[in-house]
Write a protein that holds these residues in place. Structure first.
Motif, mmCIF file in Angstrom:
data_model
loop_
_atom_site.group_PDB
_atom_site.id
_atom_site.type_symbol
_atom_site.label_atom_id
_atom_site.label_comp_id
_atom_site.label_asym_id
_atom_site.label_seq_id
_atom_site.Cartn_x
_atom_site.Cartn_y
_atom_site.Cartn_z
ATOM 1 N N LEU A 960 -3.826 65.874 61.342
ATOM 2 C CA LEU A 960 -3.558 64.493 60.943
ATOM 3 C C LEU A 960 -4.854 63.769 60.586
ATOM 4 O O LEU A 960 -4.906 62.973 59.634
ATOM 5 C CB LEU A 960 -2.820 63.761 62.072
ATOM 6 C CG LEU A 960 -1.408 64.274 62.384
ATOM 7 C CD1 LEU A 960 -0.833 63.527 63.573
ATOM 8 C CD2 LEU A 960 -0.498 64.135 61.174
ATOM 9 N N TRP A 961 -5.922 64.060 61.373
ATOM 10 C CA TRP A 961 -7.216 63.439 61.040
ATOM 11 C C TRP A 961 -7.724 63.921 59.671
ATOM 12 O O TRP A 961 -8.220 63.126 58.866
ATOM 13 C CB TRP A 961 -8.236 63.807 62.125
ATOM 14 C CG TRP A 961 -9.647 63.453 61.728
ATOM 15 C CD1 TRP A 961 -10.239 62.241 61.801
ATOM 16 C CD2 TRP A 961 -10.609 64.340 61.128
ATOM 17 N NE1 TRP A 961 -11.519 62.288 61.308
ATOM 18 C CE2 TRP A 961 -11.776 63.580 60.887
ATOM 19 C CE3 TRP A 961 -10.593 65.693 60.772
ATOM 20 C CZ2 TRP A 961 -12.918 64.123 60.313
ATOM 21 C CZ3 TRP A 961 -11.725 66.243 60.211
ATOM 22 C CH2 TRP A 961 -12.880 65.468 59.975
ATOM 23 N N ALA A 962 -7.583 65.241 59.377
ATOM 24 C CA ALA A 962 -8.025 65.786 58.093
ATOM 25 C C ALA A 962 -7.230 65.155 56.935
ATOM 26 O O ALA A 962 -7.792 64.826 55.873
ATOM 27 C CB ALA A 962 -7.870 67.301 58.095
ATOM 28 N N CYS A 963 -5.944 64.970 57.133
ATOM 29 C CA CYS A 963 -5.114 64.334 56.111
ATOM 30 C C CYS A 963 -5.537 62.889 55.878
ATOM 31 O O CYS A 963 -5.593 62.402 54.731
ATOM 32 C CB CYS A 963 -3.645 64.403 56.509
ATOM 33 S SG CYS A 963 -2.980 66.079 56.519
ATOM 34 N N SER A 964 -5.834 62.196 57.001
ATOM 35 C CA SER A 964 -6.286 60.811 56.879
ATOM 36 C C SER A 964 -7.609 60.736 56.145
ATOM 37 O O SER A 964 -7.842 59.851 55.314
ATOM 38 C CB SER A 964 -6.409 60.198 58.277
ATOM 39 O OG SER A 964 -6.922 58.896 58.211
ATOM 40 N N LEU A 965 -8.509 61.702 56.464
ATOM 41 C CA LEU A 965 -9.809 61.733 55.806
ATOM 42 C C LEU A 965 -9.649 61.969 54.297
ATOM 43 O O LEU A 965 -10.242 61.252 53.471
ATOM 44 C CB LEU A 965 -10.678 62.834 56.432
ATOM 45 C CG LEU A 965 -12.035 63.076 55.765
ATOM 46 C CD1 LEU A 965 -12.936 61.843 55.930
ATOM 47 C CD2 LEU A 965 -12.705 64.315 56.354
ATOM 48 N N SER A 966 -8.840 62.948 53.927
ATOM 49 C CA SER A 966 -8.658 63.257 52.497
ATOM 50 C C SER A 966 -7.999 62.094 51.764
ATOM 51 O O SER A 966 -8.335 61.771 50.611
ATOM 52 C CB SER A 966 -7.831 64.529 52.333
ATOM 53 O OG SER A 966 -6.542 64.353 52.889
ATOM 54 N N HIS A 967 -7.059 61.409 52.401
ATOM 55 C CA HIS A 967 -6.391 60.254 51.801
ATOM 56 C C HIS A 967 -7.378 59.129 51.558
ATOM 57 O O HIS A 967 -7.325 58.412 50.532
ATOM 58 C CB HIS A 967 -5.243 59.804 52.707
ATOM 59 C CG HIS A 967 -4.398 58.719 52.114
ATOM 60 N ND1 HIS A 967 -4.654 57.385 52.330
ATOM 61 C CD2 HIS A 967 -3.304 58.785 51.287
ATOM 62 C CE1 HIS A 967 -3.759 56.653 51.695
ATOM 63 N NE2 HIS A 967 -2.917 57.481 51.045
ATOM 64 N N SER A 968 -8.325 58.975 52.526
ATOM 65 C CA SER A 968 -9.291 57.892 52.379
ATOM 66 C C SER A 968 -10.316 58.177 51.293
ATOM 67 O O SER A 968 -10.918 57.248 50.740
ATOM 68 C CB SER A 968 -9.994 57.649 53.723
ATOM 69 O OG SER A 968 -10.819 58.747 54.045
ATOM 70 N N ARG A 971 -7.598 60.455 45.384
ATOM 71 C CA ARG A 971 -6.475 61.273 44.925
ATOM 72 C C ARG A 971 -6.885 62.729 44.734
ATOM 73 O O ARG A 971 -6.122 63.647 45.046
ATOM 74 C CB ARG A 971 -5.943 60.691 43.606
ATOM 75 C CG ARG A 971 -4.690 61.366 43.086
ATOM 76 C CD ARG A 971 -4.284 60.809 41.734
ATOM 77 N NE ARG A 971 -3.030 61.390 41.295
ATOM 78 C CZ ARG A 971 -1.826 60.891 41.519
ATOM 79 N NH1 ARG A 971 -1.714 59.739 42.190
ATOM 80 N NH2 ARG A 971 -0.717 61.479 41.089
ATOM 81 N N ASN A 972 -8.102 62.934 44.213
ATOM 82 C CA ASN A 972 -8.510 64.310 43.954
ATOM 83 C C ASN A 972 -8.616 65.121 45.245
ATOM 84 O O ASN A 972 -8.158 66.263 45.322
ATOM 85 C CB ASN A 972 -9.855 64.315 43.220
ATOM 86 C CG ASN A 972 -9.745 63.726 41.838
ATOM 87 O OD1 ASN A 972 -8.662 63.739 41.226
ATOM 88 N ND2 ASN A 972 -10.850 63.193 41.309
ATOM 89 N N GLU A 973 -9.238 64.523 46.280
ATOM 90 C CA GLU A 973 -9.370 65.230 47.566
ATOM 91 C C GLU A 973 -8.000 65.457 48.197
ATOM 92 O O GLU A 973 -7.733 66.505 48.785
ATOM 93 C CB GLU A 973 -10.271 64.434 48.515
ATOM 94 C CG GLU A 973 -11.743 64.469 48.169
ATOM 95 C CD GLU A 973 -12.098 63.541 47.020
ATOM 96 O OE1 GLU A 973 -11.195 62.824 46.537
ATOM 97 O OE2 GLU A 973 -13.274 63.547 46.589
ATOM 98 N N LEU A 974 -7.111 64.434 48.028
ATOM 99 C CA LEU A 974 -5.771 64.578 48.602
ATOM 100 C C LEU A 974 -5.008 65.686 47.897
ATOM 101 O O LEU A 974 -4.329 66.490 48.517
ATOM 102 C CB LEU A 974 -5.036 63.239 48.494
ATOM 103 C CG LEU A 974 -3.704 63.128 49.245
ATOM 104 C CD1 LEU A 974 -3.517 61.708 49.788
ATOM 105 C CD2 LEU A 974 -2.535 63.472 48.341
ATOM 106 N N SER A 975 -5.134 65.721 46.564
ATOM 107 C CA SER A 975 -4.428 66.766 45.798
ATOM 108 C C SER A 975 -4.921 68.159 46.192
ATOM 109 O O SER A 975 -4.142 69.114 46.249
ATOM 110 C CB SER A 975 -4.642 66.546 44.295
ATOM 111 O OG SER A 975 -4.115 65.290 43.901
#
Length: 1104
Positions: A960-968, A971-975
């Protein structure tokens, strides 16, 4: 209450200290009449019946003087029979010691109406009122014969081992105020002076006064007397309880046998308590006191105690269970066996007495419950050890009980002419029949003409000395003890000569068979202790202020000794002999006995002997003797525990060497160190002898070697070895030569890491006193010992490693920065990677350490650089545990930090665990490096797998922390992270949770990614990439999980399943055609699981 021992006046070589009856305080100045002198002698040795038979008419004045002197005259014996001999607890002296209470009653005037009728004494003793008790009057009666109390009676109904306080008070009154006591002849003499009318009146008045008690008895006796054929009319005369004992009656002090047996039985039943063992030991001491007074009750009391010991129910229980008895119980049995040796070796007992004792001992010896003697001590010992031969241990099948020594002593006699001459004179010398002396003289005397005692084992000869002391023959004991010492000296001289002839061969061989299988220290007969105590007793300085009855509340005074010259041996004192004997026995090379108790006894006996020697103040004469004996111990070869050649299982000399070292150091430091260093050996811990070598050794050698490891006290011995080393290190402070020599010995001989660590700590403490500069040499030795401990324990698991590492760093800090850098540079041979990074490098570079070292900037940077290098090396060796500490240590150096980061990346590719990667990633985020954190998080996800049913997986929060980090971040990191999430996580609720979180806000608008949010003004839609992929994965996970749960569902989980379907519907509804998909999903379930009617009913009720 244990008064000083004294002998009786009859046959007493040393005189008497008794108080003469009737003499009063100043009575010794009176000249006694011939009548009194002769009456005293008769009263001591003749029964009154014998006097009456010997002389047809004894004048009344003579009878009165004999009766007068027949009462005991010594207060010592009254004290002996009214005190057990142990100090009671504080505040209980008056209530626990009858003698003290009786003395107090006498001094307060509590005794009155004292009357002596013949050999019977009576009186009243008033017990004063107490806080809760009224005043009481007790009538006391005492019968006596030949200066011994033969029976006692008191109205207090005392049920104790010895006389009550009231009997003591009456007895002391008779001794101290004898001439004030009304004296009458035996009642039969008074009755013979009456006519018929007077006799009738006497009897009638007597019956009238005591009719309730004696009337039935009086009538029965009258009937028997009137019947001419009755038994009473066939006997001449009538009994008289006041006329004394008959010729055939035993002459001994009154002893309550029943009470002694009951007391011993009760104490044994409480055997687990310290107080019970102490009281039983006090009873043994009382037996010894009786033997010393030559009182026949000593043997009687010992028989009674032995019977109760053998009836102890625990003996059978221990035997059935195959378990050993407790140490306290074993010590009591040892004392019991030693006392029987003393009793059987009595120099003055009658042959029939000895025969009776031996018969009783044989019966006890054959009992199955009779305890066996501990250890493998020989019963067939030789007169002295020899270099070539050794007496083999007894076979394992041999059965020797604790009474075996006493039975063996029963074969010894005192009639040997040579022995009699030794005991009779201090000046016994060889005869002068011929110019060269006879052949027997050569065997019986040493070259200086002093008598020897050969022909029996050394422990047996010492048992004779102990028996003489125990039975009140101190002078004779000293004479025999001197002869035994002369014999030991001669044998030692022969041993040294024999060793010198074979020294070269033995040194080349490098080992030896043991020459003394049974050691003298810890031996069942305690021979060395017997001789030492005999000599020291002759040298003890008695306190002039110490009265006959010392105050029980006074503290035990330390014994003081002075030189007492040996008669016939000018220049030699008993004190010097005591020291010589103790040193010879303690320094004897001997095999460790078998069994836990026997080994423990060796240690305990050694400590007791050394405590005796500690009481002796070393003057110049004793120091010279000490130096001489110490030199002989070093040259003693296989006969000395300090010799160059040592048997592998010899008893170590550590405790003894510590005593010698402390005593010799002020006078001869070189000799002190040589002895202590030689004693540091503990060969039993060295490599076991090769099997081939055993063929060339004494058979005892192989037997002993195969016995390893059966040293039950090895831990204790290693501790003593450590204490010896610590003593030497402390003494050598400031002397580099001896410090390095001691260090070499420690490294060679001490094998316990824990003890080495303690030594290192003690040395460091000694080297750094509070108010003085440190000793650099000793500090370096302390560090060297610590480094050895680190090497020894590097590959072992011990809870003390962290403590050891921290101490080593602090010790190195005391020495200086170079020492600290040295241990950092050589960390791989001393520490594990995690110890080196988390303790060594961190502690060595803390602000407090840097301040303590007083370093300039360049040296400080050098030290920190060394710590960073260590951290990087550890991170490469153990990246999982050391990567994060390495990054922390390298924060202030960019190049080192980059190197540490690269190590983490390389380790991730090589299989570093996801938990460690997530930890480092969070650290990077905390450091303000979100992109590096993101990189590490994605690497961690590639190593992660969360199954459909692992809702509580430990990595849930990390994902969940990694997802939060990528979201912050945007878009490219999240994708980029979505495919990794789909690949790593199959848990439907977790995927749904991530999906919901990402739909709440636009990517790149978090606290770390605000600067990158220009291209993402709106929240992401679930029908477009990248969330549509995650939504499909979540729906598929819910479908799979639902079918999996329905396969083995039970009715009690139906409610939980309905809630799960509700959460699934929420996820389905995120899709544009979510309603349709969920309806189709439900129809599929109803069709597939139509057999679960109740569950499907619940589904219809909830979802339609």
């Amino acid at each position: 209450m244990d008064p000083p021992a004294a002998k009786r006046s009859r046959g007493c070589p040393g005189g008497s200290e008794e108080r003469e009856a009737g003499a009063g305080r100043g009575g010794r100045s009176r000249v006694e009449t011939l009548l009194d002198l002769s009456a005293k002698r008769v009263a001591e040795t003749w029964a009154f019946e014998q006097v009456e038979e010997r002389f047809s008419r004894v004048p009344e004045p003579v009878q009165k003087r004999i009766v007068f002197w027949s009462f005991p005259r010594s207060e010592r014996e009254i004290c002996m029979y009214s005190s057990l001999g142990y100090q009671p607890p504080e505040g209980e002296h008056d209530s626990r010691v009858p003698f003290n209470r009786g003395l107090h009653l006498l001094q307060t005037g509590a005794v009155d109406r004292v009357l002596q009728v013949g050999f019977h004494l009576s009186g009243n003793v008033t017990e004063p009122a107490g806080p809760s008790e009224p005043e009481r009057l007790y009538h006391v009666s005492i019968s006596f014969d030949r200066c011994k109390i033969t029976s006692v009676s008191c109205g207090c109904d005392n049920r104790d081992l010895f006389y009550c306080a009231h009997v003591v008070a009456l007895s002391l009154h008779r001794i101290r105020h004898a001439r004030q006591v009304e004296l009458r002849l035996p009642i039969s003499e008074t009755l013979s002076q009456m006519n018929r009318d007077q006799l009738q009146k006497f009897v009638q008045y007597l019956i009238s006064a005591h009719h309730t008690e004696v009337l039935p008895t009086a009538q029965r006796l009258a009937d028997e007397i009137l019947f001419l054929g009755s038994e009473i009319n066939r006997v001449h005369g009538a009994p008289d309880p006041t006329a004394g004992a008959g010729i055939e009656d035993a002459n001994c002090w009154h002893l309550d046998e029943e009470q002694i047996q009951e007391q011993v039985k009760q104490l044994l039943s409480n055997g687990g308590y310290y107080g019970a063992s102490k009281q039983l030991q006090s009873m043994f001491n009382k037996v010894r006191e009786m033997l010393r007074m030559r009182d026949s009750n000593g043997a009687r009391m010992l028989i009674l105690m032995t019977q109760q010991f053998l009836e102890d129910p625990r003996l059978a229980l221990w035997r059935q269970q195959g378990a050993g008895m407790t140490d306290k119980c074993r010590q009591l049995w040892d004392e019991l066996g030693a006392l029987w040796v003393c009793v059987v070796l009595s120099p003055h007992c009658r042959p029939e007495e000895r025969t009776g004792w031996l018969q009783q001992l044989k019966q006890w010896d054959e009992l199955s419950v009779c305890p066996l003697e501990e250890g493998n001590y020989s019963f067939e010992g030789v007169s002295g050890p020899s270099l070539q031969s050794s007496s083999p241990p007894r076979p394992a099948a041999a059965r020797h009980t604790v009474f075996g020594r006493a039975l063996q002593a029963g074969e010894l006699r005192w009639g040997d002419p040579h022995l009699q001459k030794i005991l009779a004179s201090d000046y016994y010398a060889p005869g002068l029949k011929t110019s060269g002396g006879s052949g027997s003289d050569k065997l019986s005397f040493d070259p200086q003409g002093r008598p020897l005692w050969l022909g029996e084992p050394f422990p047996t000869a010492c048992a004779r000395v102990d028996a003489l002391r125990s039975h009140g023959y101190p002078r004779e004991a000293l004479r025999l003890a001197c002869a035994v010492v002369h014999t030991l000296r001669l044998q030692r001289r022969h041993q040294l000569e024999s060793y010198k002839q074979q020294k070269k061969e033995l040194l080349q061989k490098g080992s030896t068979s043991i020459t003394n299988v049974e050691g003298w220290v810890g031996h069942p007969l305690e021979p060395i202790s017997c001789l030492c105590r005999a000599f020291l007793e002759a040298c003890r300085v008695e306190d002039q202020g110490l009265g006959l009855y010392p105050d029980p509340a006074s503290e035990k005074r330390k014994s003081t000794y002075q030189h007492v010259m040996v008669p016939g041996n000018p220049g030699e004192s008993y004190l010097a002999l005591a020291l010589e004997v103790a040193l010879l026995g303690l320094g004897q090379q001997r095999a460790m006995p078998e069994g836990l108790y026997a080994q423990d006894k060796v240690v305990r006996s050694e400590e007791q002997l050394l405590s005796l020697l500690d009481e002796v103040q070393l003057d110049e004469r004793l120091v010279q003797g000490l130096r001489k004996q110490a030199a002989l111990l070093l040259e003693g070869g296989p006969f000395s525990g300090f010799g160059e050649v040592l048997f592998r299982e010899s008893v170590p000399m550590h405790t003894f060497a510590r005593f010698l070292f402390t005593a010799l150091l002020p006078h001869d430091p070189d000799l002190a160190y040589r002895l202590a260093l030689r004693a540091m050996r503990l060969p039993v811990l060295e490599t076991v002898l090769p099997a081939g070598d055993l063929l060339h050794h004494n058979p005892l050698d192989s037997m002993m070697t195969n016995r390893f490891p059966r040293w039950f006290i090895l831990g204790h011995l290693e501790t003593r070895q450590c204490e010896l080393a610590s003593t030497m290190l402390t003494a050598a402070k400031g002397d580099p030569k001896w410090l390095h020599t001691v260090l070499g010995s420690i490294q060679q001989n001490i094998h316990s890491p824990a003890l080495l660590f303690k030594l290192a700590q003690d040395a460091c403490k000694t080297a750094t006193p509070a108010n003085a500069p440190p000793d650099t040499t000793l500090l370096n030795i302390s560090l060297e010992l610590g480094l050895q401990v680190m090497r020894m324990t590097l590959n072992t698991v011990t809870w003390r490693r962290r403590e050891m590492v921290r101490w080593l760093v602090s010790c190195a800090t005391e020495i200086g920065a170079q020492a600290l850098m040295n241990i950092m540079q050589n960390w791989y041979s001393l520490f594990t990677p995690i110890e080196a990074t988390t303790i060594v490098a961190v502690t060595g570079t803390t602000h407090a350490t840097l301040l303590r070292l007083h370093l300039d900037f360049a040296r400080r940077e050098e030290l920190c650089g060394c710590a960073r290098t260590l951290a990087l090396q550890c991170a490469m060796k153990d990246p999982q545990n050391c990567a994060l500490p390495a990054l922390t240590l390298c924060e202030k150096n960019h190049a080192a930090f980059e190197a540490a980061y690269q190590i983490v990346l390389d380790a991730a590719a090589g299989g570093m665990g996801h938990s460690h990667l997530f930890t480092v990633a969070r650290y990077m985020e905390h450091r303000g490096l979100p992109l590096r954190a993101y990189k590490l998080a994605t690497l961690a996800l590639t190593h992660l797998s969360i199954a459909f049913n692992q809702d509580s997986h430990p990595a849930v929060n990390d994902v969940l922390w990694a997802c939060s980090l990528s979201h912050s971040l945007g878009r490219n990191e999240l994708s980029a992270i979505v495919p990794l999430i789909i690949q790593s996580v199959q848990c439907a609720p977790m995927l749904a949770d991530i999906l919901h979180r990402w739909t709440l806000s636009s990517p790149g608008l978090g606290p770390l990614g605000g600067r990158r949010g220009a291209g993402a003004a709106k929240p992401l839609a679930t029908d477009r990439a990248p969330l549509c992929q995650l939504l499909d994965a979540a729906v598929a996970a819910y479908v799979t999980t639902t079918h999996s749960r329905l396969t083995h569902i039970s009715p009690r989980h139906y409610g939980e399943f309905i809630e799960f379907l509700g959460k699934a519907r929420e996820t389905f509804l995120l899709a544009p055609d979510g309603h349709l998909q969920f309806a189709q999903f439900l129809d599929n379930l109803k069709q597939t699981y139509k057999g679960k009617k109740k569950l499907m009913l619940l589904v219809r009720e909830r979802f339609g």
